[in-house]
Write a protein that holds these residues in place. Structure first.
Motif, PDB file in Angstrom:
ATOM      1  N   SER A 211      -5.216  -5.747   9.333  1.00 29.03           N
ATOM      2  CA  SER A 211      -5.875  -4.661   8.621  1.00 29.03           C
ATOM      3  C   SER A 211      -7.390  -4.855   8.624  1.00 29.03           C
ATOM      4  CB  SER A 211      -5.372  -4.655   7.170  1.00 29.03           C
ATOM      5  OG  SER A 211      -6.144  -3.776   6.383  1.00 29.03           O
ATOM      6  N   ASP A 212      -8.102  -3.867   9.143  1.00 28.16           N
ATOM      7  CA  ASP A 212      -9.563  -3.871   9.144  1.00 28.16           C
ATOM      8  C   ASP A 212     -10.033  -2.640   8.375  1.00 28.16           C
ATOM      9  OD1 ASP A 212     -12.228  -4.434   9.728  1.00 28.16           O
ATOM     10  OD2 ASP A 212     -12.132  -3.585  11.752  1.00 28.16           O
ATOM     11  N   GLU A 213      -9.787  -2.681   7.056  1.00 28.51           N
ATOM     12  CA  GLU A 213     -10.048  -1.504   6.219  1.00 28.51           C
ATOM     13  C   GLU A 213     -11.492  -1.029   6.278  1.00 28.51           C
ATOM     14  OE1 GLU A 213      -8.017  -0.985   2.339  1.00 28.51           O
ATOM     15  OE2 GLU A 213      -7.310  -3.033   2.701  1.00 28.51           O
ATOM     16  N   ASP A 214     -12.446  -1.967   6.348  1.00 28.85           N
ATOM     17  CA  ASP A 214     -13.854  -1.526   6.369  1.00 28.85           C
ATOM     18  C   ASP A 214     -14.359  -1.270   7.795  1.00 28.85           C
ATOM     19  OD1 ASP A 214     -14.343  -4.053   7.411  1.00 28.85           O
ATOM     20  OD2 ASP A 214     -15.505  -4.755   5.683  1.00 28.85           O
ATOM     21  N   LYS A 215     -13.478  -1.457   8.783  1.00 31.57           N
ATOM     22  CA  LYS A 215     -13.742  -1.128  10.183  1.00 31.57           C
ATOM     23  C   LYS A 215     -14.847  -1.976  10.815  1.00 31.57           C
ATOM     24  CE  LYS A 215     -12.368   3.465   8.821  1.00 31.57           C
ATOM     25  NZ  LYS A 215     -12.562   3.323   7.386  1.00 31.57           N
ATOM     26  N   THR A 216     -15.183  -3.107  10.208  1.00 28.72           N
ATOM     27  CA  THR A 216     -16.230  -3.980  10.744  1.00 28.72           C
ATOM     28  C   THR A 216     -15.853  -4.546  12.099  1.00 28.72           C
ATOM     29  OG1 THR A 216     -16.910  -4.578   8.519  1.00 28.72           O
ATOM     30  CG2 THR A 216     -17.609  -6.053  10.271  1.00 28.72           C
ATOM     31  N   VAL A 217     -14.643  -5.092  12.200  1.00 35.33           N
ATOM     32  CA  VAL A 217     -14.209  -5.705  13.456  1.00 35.33           C
ATOM     33  C   VAL A 217     -14.002  -4.632  14.527  1.00 35.33           C
ATOM     34  CG1 VAL A 217     -12.422  -7.122  14.562  1.00 35.33           C
ATOM     35  CG2 VAL A 217     -13.227  -7.693  12.257  1.00 35.33           C
ATOM     36  N   LEU A 218     -13.396  -3.512  14.142  1.00 29.05           N
ATOM     37  CA  LEU A 218     -13.222  -2.411  15.088  1.00 29.05           C
ATOM     38  C   LEU A 218     -14.577  -1.984  15.659  1.00 29.05           C
ATOM     39  CD1 LEU A 218     -10.558  -0.439  13.064  1.00 29.05           C
ATOM     40  CD2 LEU A 218     -10.204  -1.377  15.354  1.00 29.05           C
ATOM     41  N   THR A 219     -15.582  -1.913  14.810  1.00 32.12           N
ATOM     42  CA  THR A 219     -16.929  -1.530  15.244  1.00 32.12           C
ATOM     43  C   THR A 219     -17.508  -2.587  16.190  1.00 32.12           C
ATOM     44  OG1 THR A 219     -17.278  -0.274  13.223  1.00 32.12           O
ATOM     45  CG2 THR A 219     -19.248  -0.902  14.454  1.00 32.12           C
ATOM     46  N   GLU A 220     -17.323  -3.880  15.856  1.00 34.66           N
ATOM     47  CA  GLU A 220     -17.837  -4.955  16.708  1.00 34.66           C
ATOM     48  C   GLU A 220     -17.222  -4.907  18.106  1.00 34.66           C
ATOM     49  OE1 GLU A 220     -17.008  -8.505  14.486  1.00 34.66           O
ATOM     50  OE2 GLU A 220     -18.846  -8.327  13.309  1.00 34.66           O
ATOM     51  N   TYR A 221     -15.990  -4.462  18.192  1.00 37.47           N
ATOM     52  CA  TYR A 221     -15.312  -4.355  19.484  1.00 37.47           C
ATOM     53  C   TYR A 221     -15.611  -3.026  20.191  1.00 37.47           C
ATOM     54  CZ  TYR A 221     -12.584  -8.644  19.326  1.00 37.47           C
ATOM     55  OH  TYR A 221     -12.210  -9.964  19.334  1.00 37.47           O
ATOM     56  N   GLY A 222     -16.377  -2.153  19.545  1.00 33.70           N
ATOM     57  CA  GLY A 222     -16.677  -0.856  20.142  1.00 33.70           C
ATOM     58  C   GLY A 222     -15.506   0.107  20.037  1.00 33.70           C
ATOM     59  N   ALA A 223     -14.569  -0.200  19.146  1.00 33.67           N
ATOM     60  CA  ALA A 223     -13.348   0.601  19.008  1.00 33.67           C
ATOM     61  C   ALA A 223     -13.396   1.530  17.793  1.00 33.67           C
ATOM     62  CB  ALA A 223     -12.130  -0.310  18.932  1.00 33.67           C
ATOM     63  N   TYR A 224     -14.569   1.705  17.212  1.00 31.93           N
ATOM     64  CA  TYR A 224     -14.725   2.656  16.111  1.00 31.93           C
ATOM     65  C   TYR A 224     -16.044   3.374  16.326  1.00 31.93           C
ATOM     66  CZ  TYR A 224     -14.811   4.827  11.569  1.00 31.93           C
ATOM     67  OH  TYR A 224     -14.834   5.762  10.560  1.00 31.93           O
ATOM     68  N   GLY A 225     -15.983   4.690  16.301  1.00 33.30           N
ATOM     69  CA  GLY A 225     -17.206   5.473  16.492  1.00 33.30           C
ATOM     70  C   GLY A 225     -16.860   6.897  16.851  1.00 33.30           C
ATOM     71  N   GLU A 226     -17.799   7.561  17.509  1.00 35.76           N
ATOM     72  CA  GLU A 226     -17.577   8.954  17.887  1.00 35.76           C
ATOM     73  C   GLU A 226     -16.587   9.030  19.038  1.00 35.76           C
ATOM     74  OE1 GLU A 226     -21.154  11.099  18.745  1.00 35.76           O
ATOM     75  OE2 GLU A 226     -21.702  11.217  16.625  1.00 35.76           O
ATOM     76  N   LYS A 227     -15.712  10.021  18.950  1.00 33.95           N
ATOM     77  CA  LYS A 227     -14.743  10.271  20.016  1.00 33.95           C
ATOM     78  C   LYS A 227     -14.420  11.745  20.029  1.00 33.95           C
ATOM     79  CE  LYS A 227     -10.641   9.357  17.172  1.00 33.95           C
ATOM     80  NZ  LYS A 227      -9.381   8.641  17.091  1.00 33.95           N
ATOM     81  N   GLN A 228     -13.795  12.176  21.098  1.00 30.69           N
ATOM     82  CA  GLN A 228     -13.371  13.568  21.213  1.00 30.69           C
ATOM     83  C   GLN A 228     -11.924  13.684  20.747  1.00 30.69           C
ATOM     84  OE1 GLN A 228     -15.322  16.288  22.258  1.00 30.69           O
ATOM     85  NE2 GLN A 228     -16.894  14.736  21.939  1.00 30.69           N
ATOM     86  N   LEU A 229     -11.664  14.643  19.883  1.00 26.92           N
ATOM     87  CA  LEU A 229     -10.315  14.891  19.402  1.00 26.92           C
ATOM     88  C   LEU A 229     -10.105  16.396  19.393  1.00 26.92           C
ATOM     89  CD1 LEU A 229      -7.821  13.381  18.233  1.00 26.92           C
ATOM     90  CD2 LEU A 229      -8.750  13.833  15.977  1.00 26.92           C
TER      91      LEU A 229
ATOM     92  N   GLY B 192     -11.120  18.562  21.424  1.00 25.84           N
ATOM     93  CA  GLY B 192     -12.340  19.288  21.756  1.00 25.84           C
ATOM     94  C   GLY B 192     -13.464  19.165  20.749  1.00 25.84           C
ATOM     95  N   LYS B 193     -13.241  18.436  19.663  1.00 22.82           N
ATOM     96  CA  LYS B 193     -14.285  18.250  18.645  1.00 22.82           C
ATOM     97  C   LYS B 193     -14.735  16.792  18.644  1.00 22.82           C
ATOM     98  CE  LYS B 193     -13.145  21.840  15.442  1.00 22.82           C
ATOM     99  NZ  LYS B 193     -12.135  22.431  14.734  1.00 22.82           N
ATOM    100  N   THR B 194     -15.993  16.570  18.310  1.00 25.23           N
ATOM    101  CA  THR B 194     -16.501  15.218  18.166  1.00 25.23           C
ATOM    102  C   THR B 194     -16.232  14.767  16.736  1.00 25.23           C
ATOM    103  OG1 THR B 194     -18.211  15.617  19.810  1.00 25.23           O
ATOM    104  CG2 THR B 194     -18.536  13.746  18.336  1.00 25.23           C
ATOM    105  N   VAL B 195     -15.498  13.661  16.613  1.00 25.94           N
ATOM    106  CA  VAL B 195     -15.169  13.102  15.297  1.00 25.94           C
ATOM    107  C   VAL B 195     -15.482  11.608  15.320  1.00 25.94           C
ATOM    108  CG1 VAL B 195     -13.335  14.802  14.863  1.00 25.94           C
ATOM    109  CG2 VAL B 195     -12.763  12.629  15.928  1.00 25.94           C
ATOM    110  N   THR B 196     -15.523  11.005  14.147  1.00 25.53           N
ATOM    111  CA  THR B 196     -15.703   9.568  14.048  1.00 25.53           C
ATOM    112  C   THR B 196     -14.364   8.966  13.636  1.00 25.53           C
ATOM    113  OG1 THR B 196     -18.004   9.834  13.414  1.00 25.53           O
ATOM    114  CG2 THR B 196     -16.979   7.725  12.885  1.00 25.53           C
ATOM    115  N   GLY B 197     -13.952   7.962  14.373  1.00 26.46           N
ATOM    116  CA  GLY B 197     -12.678   7.327  14.068  1.00 26.46           C
ATOM    117  C   GLY B 197     -12.402   6.169  14.995  1.00 26.46           C
ATOM    118  N   VAL B 198     -11.163   5.667  14.935  1.00 26.47           N
ATOM    119  CA  VAL B 198     -10.751   4.566  15.796  1.00 26.47           C
ATOM    120  C   VAL B 198     -10.566   5.087  17.213  1.00 26.47           C
ATOM    121  CG1 VAL B 198      -8.946   2.852  16.261  1.00 26.47           C
ATOM    122  CG2 VAL B 198      -9.646   3.324  13.901  1.00 26.47           C
TER     123      VAL B 198
END
Length: 155
Positions: free
Chosen positions: A94-112, A114-120
């Motif tokens: 569990s990476d609730e605060d998304k720190t590790v996901l962010t360090e790995y480049g696995a959290y940020g802007e993505k397309q979902l 057709g829309k740009t959202v922020t997520g895993v």
């Protein structure tokens, strides 16, 4: 834009609670290859398919000396329900605060849709026995990804 890891980069270290609240650290796996895969949410259709694919391939992966760890922002209690419902036998952290996901480049802007959202950002990292990134795969598909990955790493 979140920075992305490249082969040869040092894998960011972490110690995060698993589904039972016990700490799981990347350092615990030093000397072994690890697949760390980031997924958006436990118990959703795509994430369930991907987790079950890893579960069904675990014997072959372990036999090749590769451990599997799943990481998401879900709380440990949700991870425990997911693990139990799908009979998953590898750690979910569990990476609730998304720190590790962010360090790995696995959290940020993505397309979902057709829309740009922020997520895993659904991603998979193969980490070598020395803790270096062997492969960093971003925006992977939930379905068919594990089979493709196994071909790439000869398992």
């Amino acid at each position: 834009m979140t920075s992305r890891l490249e082969p040869g980069d040092q894998a960011p270290t972490f110690s995060l609670p698993d589904a039972d609240g016990k700490p799981v650290s990347l350092a615990d796996y030093l000397g072994r290859r690890v697949i760390l895969y980031a997924y958006p949410a436990a118990s959703t259709p795509g994430c369930t398919k991907q987790a079950c694919d890893f579960r069904d391939s675990l014997a072959e992966l372990n036999g090749a000396g590769i451990e599997v760890i799943g990481i998401s922002p879900d709380k440990p209690a949700k991870l425990a329900k997911f693990r139990d419902a799908e009979e998953l036998t590898f750690p979910l952290v569990s990476d609730e605060d998304k720190t590790v996901l962010t360090e790995y480049g696995a959290y940020g802007e993505k397309q979902l849709y057709g829309k740009t959202v922020t997520g895993v950002i659904r991603s998979t990292f193969v980490i070598d026995a020395d803790g270096k990134i062997e492969r960093a795969l971003y925006n992977v598909k939930a379905t068919g990804h594990v089979a493709k990955l196994r071909k790439e790493i000869d398992v």
